[in-house]
Design a protein around this motif. Structure first.
Motif, mmCIF file in Angstrom:
data_model
loop_
_atom_site.group_PDB
_atom_site.id
_atom_site.type_symbol
_atom_site.label_atom_id
_atom_site.label_comp_id
_atom_site.label_asym_id
_atom_site.label_seq_id
_atom_site.Cartn_x
_atom_site.Cartn_y
_atom_site.Cartn_z
ATOM 1 N N UNK A 101 0.842 -1.205 0.000
ATOM 2 C CA UNK A 101 0.000 0.000 0.000
ATOM 3 C C UNK A 101 0.874 1.251 0.000
ATOM 4 N N UNK A 102 0.206 2.389 -0.161
ATOM 5 C CA UNK A 102 0.856 3.698 -0.114
ATOM 6 C C UNK A 102 0.282 4.485 1.059
ATOM 7 N N UNK A 103 1.137 5.062 1.882
ATOM 8 C CA UNK A 103 0.701 5.976 2.933
ATOM 9 C C UNK A 103 1.914 6.788 3.387
ATOM 10 N N UNK A 104 1.835 8.117 3.339
ATOM 11 C CA UNK A 104 0.706 8.937 2.912
ATOM 12 C C UNK A 104 0.638 9.030 1.394
ATOM 13 N N UNK A 105 -0.503 9.545 0.903
ATOM 14 C CA UNK A 105 -0.663 9.758 -0.526
ATOM 15 C C UNK A 105 0.053 11.037 -0.939
ATOM 16 N N UNK A 106 0.066 11.286 -2.236
ATOM 17 C CA UNK A 106 0.719 12.482 -2.749
ATOM 18 C C UNK A 106 0.086 13.750 -2.184
ATOM 19 N N UNK A 107 -1.208 13.687 -1.830
ATOM 20 C CA UNK A 107 -1.884 14.846 -1.275
ATOM 21 C C UNK A 107 -1.900 14.825 0.248
ATOM 22 N N UNK A 108 -1.186 13.864 0.858
ATOM 23 C CA UNK A 108 -1.019 13.854 2.305
ATOM 24 C C UNK A 108 -1.999 13.016 3.081
ATOM 25 N N UNK A 109 -2.858 12.234 2.404
ATOM 26 C CA UNK A 109 -3.825 11.395 3.111
ATOM 27 C C UNK A 109 -3.125 10.195 3.732
ATOM 28 N N UNK A 110 -3.376 9.953 5.013
ATOM 29 C CA UNK A 110 -2.733 8.876 5.766
ATOM 30 C C UNK A 110 -3.704 7.719 5.917
ATOM 31 N N UNK A 111 -3.260 6.519 5.560
ATOM 32 C CA UNK A 111 -4.091 5.319 5.637
ATOM 33 C C UNK A 111 -4.083 4.738 7.047
ATOM 34 N N UNK A 112 -5.033 3.852 7.314
ATOM 35 C CA UNK A 112 -5.090 3.138 8.595
ATOM 36 C C UNK A 112 -4.124 1.964 8.518
ATOM 37 N N UNK A 113 -2.843 2.273 8.661
ATOM 38 C CA UNK A 113 -1.802 1.257 8.484
ATOM 39 C C UNK A 113 -1.957 0.134 9.499
ATOM 40 N N UNK A 114 -2.325 0.463 10.729
ATOM 41 C CA UNK A 114 -2.447 -0.585 11.742
ATOM 42 C C UNK A 114 -3.524 -1.609 11.366
ATOM 43 N N UNK A 115 -4.677 -1.129 10.928
ATOM 44 C CA UNK A 115 -5.759 -2.046 10.564
ATOM 45 C C UNK A 115 -5.387 -2.868 9.338
ATOM 46 N N UNK A 116 -4.718 -2.253 8.379
ATOM 47 C CA UNK A 116 -4.309 -2.991 7.176
ATOM 48 C C UNK A 116 -3.234 -4.004 7.523
ATOM 49 N N UNK A 117 -2.322 -3.645 8.422
ATOM 50 C CA UNK A 117 -1.301 -4.601 8.870
ATOM 51 C C UNK A 117 -1.962 -5.787 9.569
ATOM 52 N N UNK A 145 -4.909 -6.971 8.990
ATOM 53 C CA UNK A 145 -5.551 -7.790 7.954
ATOM 54 C C UNK A 145 -4.531 -8.639 7.214
ATOM 55 N N UNK A 146 -3.388 -8.043 6.900
ATOM 56 C CA UNK A 146 -2.338 -8.789 6.204
ATOM 57 C C UNK A 146 -1.796 -9.912 7.077
ATOM 58 N N UNK A 147 -1.513 -9.605 8.329
ATOM 59 C CA UNK A 147 -0.937 -10.602 9.232
ATOM 60 C C UNK A 147 -1.925 -11.725 9.531
ATOM 61 N N UNK A 148 -3.219 -11.398 9.589
ATOM 62 C CA UNK A 148 -4.226 -12.441 9.805
ATOM 63 C C UNK A 148 -4.246 -13.428 8.644
ATOM 64 N N UNK A 149 -3.873 -12.960 7.470
ATOM 65 C CA UNK A 149 -3.808 -13.827 6.299
ATOM 66 C C UNK A 149 -2.435 -14.480 6.146
ATOM 67 N N UNK A 150 -1.521 -14.171 7.067
ATOM 68 C CA UNK A 150 -0.206 -14.809 7.044
ATOM 69 C C UNK A 150 0.784 -14.189 6.092
ATOM 70 N N UNK A 151 0.592 -12.916 5.723
ATOM 71 C CA UNK A 151 1.516 -12.266 4.793
ATOM 72 C C UNK A 151 1.981 -10.943 5.386
ATOM 73 N N UNK A 152 3.147 -10.454 4.962
ATOM 74 C CA UNK A 152 3.646 -9.173 5.460
ATOM 75 C C UNK A 152 2.986 -7.997 4.768
ATOM 76 N N UNK A 153 3.105 -6.844 5.401
ATOM 77 C CA UNK A 153 2.638 -5.587 4.812
ATOM 78 C C UNK A 153 3.843 -4.745 4.412
ATOM 79 N N UNK A 154 3.865 -4.343 3.151
ATOM 80 C CA UNK A 154 4.889 -3.437 2.628
ATOM 81 C C UNK A 154 4.228 -2.080 2.422
ATOM 82 N N UNK A 155 4.845 -1.026 2.923
ATOM 83 C CA UNK A 155 4.277 0.320 2.798
ATOM 84 C C UNK A 155 5.245 1.209 2.028
ATOM 85 N N UNK A 156 4.736 1.780 0.946
ATOM 86 C CA UNK A 156 5.472 2.836 0.264
ATOM 87 C C UNK A 156 5.219 4.118 1.054
#
Length: 509
Positions: free
Chosen positions: A190-206, A208-219
């Motif tokens: 995923x991308x966080x923050x966006x080019x316009x400065x929007x910040x994603x819910x990285x914790x919730x996405x992490x 979700x990724x970990x529950x599926x057994x995969x890592x989260x990569x953040x740009x």
């Protein structure tokens, strides 16, 4: 000259900083810049330089005359004893300090920007699975990484602001749904923050990724400064990301083209670390710039020890937004972020302004600020401009505000026309993987003839560099019109285009 790549070791930090950075409590080590100081000391000796770079730091060279002798004196090649070669070098210590500052298990210094970090992250993913679950609005360098890795991709569509014509982020629920239909997923990107400065819910996405057994990569290219002041959002690694790219040159103060890649301590670290290290060696120059590397060391020191200065930058940006709101001609883009469920915060150092409210397009506002006022802003769209204030910097923001409000309003009464041009084109269906399409036999056709055919290239309106068409996707008439309109706008550019006007496209034969 020996061309093997310098070993970039950054041992696990003994303690991780808080989400708001080390700040005033930083240890004595964080107040040093071991690599930069070693290069400076090395340059102070009376060298006869019979090696590369070819300018040899000669005082009478064109480079020294143009930039000053200090630049060429500090421009050393890699593999120097006591600097980056040997046990416990200044480079080793600089990397260790960077890992400590960002709360990472290990950090790599990059001299080809965060684009290099995105390519590395994409290249290691095949060891974890066959398919990458990717936010569709990632930077084009992530797609370049898919070409290099040969992975399949399942794309998660971001939310889009139709009024601004900009993409934001993705929700944890959408990521979880994509993972559920992707049994061979390798990682989430995923991308966080966006080019316009929007910040994603990285914790919730992490989660979700970990529950599926995969890592989260953040740009996290635009968030290298996150976590170093209480007024800034927390950095991705502190919220559960496993690997994060950090474009340190953007808002954290290092030289253009310098960046970092951070690996978190976590369940995937043991497997990822050797893979990242090997991929790093594939794409890092064997002649990495000492100037760029030293600037990373200095930027880390400034971030860790400069919380007061960073606070001043945050305050200056807040003041600009407040004055713009009070004057009433323009509006602030981030004021509308609360309408999007995928956005949980905003980067205060990015000042996105909807110029159409003041009767002028973003492209025209940028052109006139540049031409008439010698003011450069980061990006313009049909609707807006984005100005940025670097962490620790103190620009003349009054000058910017006054110049902005002296801009003429050539579009008064026709703002609705400008709004009608802003819809982002929907991507065409995917028919081939990015690598298959990129390496397939291809031919060049007129842009109108490419409609309905499979693109062999990545094409992205730049900045921000979010791909509008990917290798393997079907070209649509809507995409062609959007890219051609972008290309003809003032300062418009389409990355990957065969010609400036996007009159021809490369398609799979």
């Amino acid at each position: 000259m020996n061309t093997r790549t310098t070993d970039q070791r950054s041992p696990s930090p003994s303690s991780s900083p808080s989400p708001t950075g080390l700040g005033a409590g930083a240890g004595a080590g964080q107040r040093c810049a071991p690599y930069a100081e070693a290069v400076l000391a090395h340059a102070g000796r009376d060298w006869l330089r019979l090696n590369v770079p070819g300018h040899a730091a000669a005082p009478g060279s064109d480079l020294a005359g143009f930039f000053g002798p200090r630049i060429t004196a500090l421009d050393f090649p890699p593999l120097l004893d006591g600097i980056d070669l040997g046990p416990d070098t200044p480079l080793d210590r600089a990397l260790e300090l960077a890992a400590e500052a960002w709360g990472a298990r290990r950090t790599w210094f990059l001299t080809n920007g965060a684009s290099q970090g995105n390519q590395i992250a994409s290249m290691v993913a095949p060891a974890l699975g066959r398919t990458l679950v990717v936010q569709r609005s990632v930077h084009s360098s992530v797609i370049d990484g898919l070409v290099l890795s040969g992975m399949d991709a399942v794309f998660v569509q971001p939310s889009v602001d139709p009024g601004q014509g900009i993409a934001h982020g993705v929700t944890a629920a959408d990521v979880a749904a994509a993972l559920e239909r992707t049994p061979d997923a390798a990682a989430v990107y995923i991308v966080s923050p966006s080019y316009f400065g929007a910040v994603a819910d990285v914790r919730a996405i992490a989660d979700a990724a970990h529950a599926a057994g995969v890592p989260l990569i953040v740009d996290e290219a635009w968030g290298a400064h996150f976590g170093f002041h209480p007024g800034l959002p927390a950095r991705a690694l502190s919220l559960g990301a496993d690997l994060a790219t950090s474009s340190t040159h953007k808002l954290a103060g290092s030289l253009t083209q310098s960046a970092m890649l951070h690996l978190a301590e976590g369940p995937f670290a043991d497997r990822l670390e050797p893979l990242v290290d090997r991929a790093f060696r594939l794409v890092q120059s064997t002649s990495a710039s000492a100037l760029l590397t030293a600037s990373l060391d200095l930027a880390r020191r400034a971030l860790v020890t400069g919380a007061d200065a960073t606070g001043g930058s945050v305050g200056a940006a807040d003041t600009v937004r407040g004055v713009i709101r009070a004057r009433g001609r323009f509006t602030v883009v981030s004021d509308g972020f609360r309408a999007f469920p995928d956005i949980v915060g905003a980067d205060p150092l990015r000042i996105a302004i909807d110029t159409r409210a003041g009767g002028i397009t973003g492209h025209e506002a940028r052109r006139r600020l540049f031409r008439d006022h010698q003011i450069m802003v980061e990006v313009a769209t049909d609707a807006a401009i984005v100005a940025v204030i670097g962490a620790g910097s103190a620009p003349d923001t009054d000058r910017f505000v006054e110049a902005l409000h002296t801009l003429p309003a050539p579009l008064t009464g026709s703002a609705g026309v400008a709004r009608g041009m802003l819809r982002l084109p929907d991507p065409g269906p995917t028919k081939l993987s990015a690598r298959e399409a990129f390496l397939a036999p291809a031919r060049v056709v007129a842009a109108e003839e490419a409609v309905g055919l499979i693109s062999a290239d990545t094409l992205a309106a730049y900045p921000p560099g979010i791909p509008n068409v990917l290798p393997g996707e079907v070209v649509t008439a809507e995409v062609v019109r959007f890219l051609q309109r972008t290309a003809t706008a003032p300062n418009g550019h389409v990355r990957g285009a065969l010609d400036p006007g996007v009159t021809r496209l490369r398609v799979v034969a």
